[in-house]
Design an enzyme around this catalytic site. Structure first.
Site, mmCIF file in Angstrom:
data_model
loop_
_atom_site.group_PDB
_atom_site.id
_atom_site.type_symbol
_atom_site.label_atom_id
_atom_site.label_comp_id
_atom_site.label_asym_id
_atom_site.label_seq_id
_atom_site.Cartn_x
_atom_site.Cartn_y
_atom_site.Cartn_z
ATOM 1 N N SER A 1 -10.029 -2.600 1.058
ATOM 2 C CA SER A 1 -10.861 -1.574 0.430
ATOM 3 C C SER A 1 -11.448 -2.077 -0.886
ATOM 4 C CB SER A 1 -10.022 -0.317 0.206
ATOM 5 O OG SER A 1 -10.661 0.553 -0.675
ATOM 6 N N GLU B 1 -2.903 3.384 2.284
ATOM 7 C CA GLU B 1 -2.425 3.978 1.029
ATOM 8 C C GLU B 1 -2.570 5.505 1.063
ATOM 9 O OE1 GLU B 1 -3.849 2.248 -2.729
ATOM 10 O OE2 GLU B 1 -3.730 4.264 -3.594
ATOM 11 N N SER C 1 -6.438 -8.918 -3.266
ATOM 12 C CA SER C 1 -5.475 -9.492 -2.309
ATOM 13 C C SER C 1 -5.812 -10.934 -1.944
ATOM 14 C CB SER C 1 -5.454 -8.623 -1.042
ATOM 15 O OG SER C 1 -6.765 -8.331 -0.613
ATOM 16 N N HIS D 1 0.814 -1.234 0.000
ATOM 17 C CA HIS D 1 0.000 0.000 0.000
ATOM 18 C C HIS D 1 0.838 1.269 0.000
ATOM 19 C CE1 HIS D 1 -1.963 -3.409 2.046
ATOM 20 N NE2 HIS D 1 -2.947 -3.094 1.223
HETATM 21 O O1 10E Z 1 -7.419 -2.197 1.084
HETATM 22 P P1 10E Z 1 -6.880 -2.312 -0.318
HETATM 23 O O2 10E Z 1 -7.890 -2.714 -1.302
HETATM 24 O O3 10E Z 1 -6.171 -1.062 -0.691
HETATM 25 O O4 10E Z 1 -5.715 -3.403 -0.282
HETATM 26 P P2 10E Z 1 -5.622 -4.959 -0.513
HETATM 27 O O5 10E Z 1 -4.380 -5.380 0.148
HETATM 28 O O6 10E Z 1 -6.875 -5.649 -0.158
HETATM 29 O O7 10E Z 1 -5.457 -5.130 -2.104
HETATM 30 C C1 10E Z 1 -4.304 -4.713 -2.772
HETATM 31 C C2 10E Z 1 -4.311 -3.272 -2.978
HETATM 32 C C3 10E Z 1 -3.307 -2.433 -2.680
HETATM 33 C C4 10E Z 1 -1.974 -2.875 -2.249
HETATM 34 C C5 10E Z 1 -3.511 -0.966 -2.785
HETATM 35 N N1 10E Z 1 -3.291 -0.500 -4.064
#
Ligand code: 10E
Ligand code: SF4
Length: 348
Positions: free
Chosen positions: A232, A135, A276, A83
């Site tokens: 997110s 982020e 993720s 992030h």
């Molecule tokens: O909470 P997010 O969606 O930002 O993160 P995540 O780790 O679930 O998914 C990857 C996204 C990143 C690292 C932000 N660009």
């Protein structure tokens, strides 16, 4: 057990693309490779990506997750999460003589660079994003005196700028595309001279997963999004599904969290996962559904993805040096420094 007609009508629409994006893949592999290369423990500042299963799996392999660099013993190796981090975090790591590997996604770094550039040109930067998200904290840290956070369309009325003729908007990479456009429209109503980022800040993976789930949701009675509550982009997928016509939508980390009651009067279940989320978790959900008569799976794939990113440079150098040493090649100190994962400050 329902009648045959109802059973045969039951189906799953499986969205694609879903799951791991290029930035997550790179960050998770970076932790795994660092563990192999340098041995445990490897410290990781914050969750490498926002997924419970990924974090647990890496912990079992020897990663130690911490909230702040001050928790990392001096001289250790710390990886920064996908992030991104504010420059002050690099400075703190240098003070503590930590060796760092920066797993910030290159598409997040792109937004950091935009923030630095517009701040240098003395713009007021309106950063659309969710308050408190890592982020947003990292991006804001690039130019705190120039950046104002705008957390959705309802926050626009609170925004104040120094000079209405010099305002730009940027955004978090994982927002809802539609809601962000609403926020931008509201900002443009207030600041007609507002300029836009040079290219999309909401990344390709976020956009593609939203496009695919919209198509799925339009035909689904229920949408199940696999992802963690603090992810997110996963949370956005539930919202987007509901906005696109799904009658119900739920976010689950694991199949075991699905409630049988959600299947009442349901014939079509849409399934997707956040950026993720490893696909093994989606497979678990598909098995759970198949055991309940939803074994017919149709993939809905409006577009293909092929982007990949190379590993963080600090790690690449050491892996190259090791490969060269293993093959008996002479390694010059310039081409492959003996220890390229060095304390912060020595390599920046
Ligand atoms: O909470 P997010 O969606 O930002 O993160 P995540 O780790 O679930 O998914 C990857 C996204 C990143 C690292 C932000 N660009
Ligand atoms: Fe990078 Fe987008 Fe994945 Fe975030 S969601 S890690 S910006 S590719």
């Amino acid at each position: 057990m329902g009648d045959m007609t109802a059973t045969s009508a039951r189906r799953v629409l499986l969205a694609a693309p879903r799951g791991y994006c290029a930035g997550v893949d790179r960050a998770v592999i970076a932790v795994e490779k660092a563990l192999e290369q340098y041995g445990a423990p490897i410290y990781v500042r914050k969750e490498i990506v926002h997924n419970k299963y990924v974090v647990r799996t890496l912990e079992k392999k020897g990663a130690i997750f911490v909230d702040e660099t001050e928790e990392v013993p001096e001289g250790s190796i710390v990886i920064f999460s996908a992030h991104g981090v504010a420059p002050v975090v690099h400075e703190e790591a240098a003070t503590r003589k930590l060796a760092t590997i920066d797993a910030t996604c290159p598409l997040v770094t792109k937004v950091h660079k935009e923030a630095v550039r517009f701040a240098k040109e003395d713009y007021d930067i309106l950063l659309i994003g969710h308050e408190g998200h890592e982020e947003v904290i990292g991006t804001s840290g690039e130019a705190p005196e120039h950046i104002t956070l705008v957390d959705g369309p309802d926050d626009v009325k609170n925004v104040e700028v120094r000079d209405e003729s010099k305002v730009v908007w940027l955004s978090q990479t994982t927002l809802s595309v539609d809601e962000t456009m609403e926020t931008v429209d509201a900002l443009k109503d207030r600041f007609p001279q507002l300029i836009s980022p040079p290219s999309d800040d909401i990344c390709y993976a976020t956009q593609n997963r939203q496009t695919a789930i919209k198509q799925v949701a339009a035909e689904s009675d229920l949408v199940i999004v696999v992802g963690s509550k603090n992810s997110s982009n996963s949370v956005r997928l539930v919202e987007v599904a509901l906005g696109a016509g799904a009658k119900a939508g739920h976010l689950v980390d694991y199949a075991s969290e699905i409630d049988e009651a959600w299947l009442e009067d349901v014939t079509t279940v849409g399934v997707t996962s956040g950026a993720s989320v490893p696909d093994v978790l989606v497979e678990g959900v598909l098995e759970w559904l198949a055991e309940r008569g939803f074994g017919d799976v149709e993939v809905v794939q409006p577009m293909q993805e092929s982007l990949t990113f190379s590993l963080p440079k600090e790690l690449r150098r050491d892996l190259r040096a090791e490969a060269a040493a293993a093959s008996g090649e002479a390694v010059s100190s310039e081409a492959a420094p003996a220890a390229s994962v060095r304390p912060e400050g020595s390599q920046r």
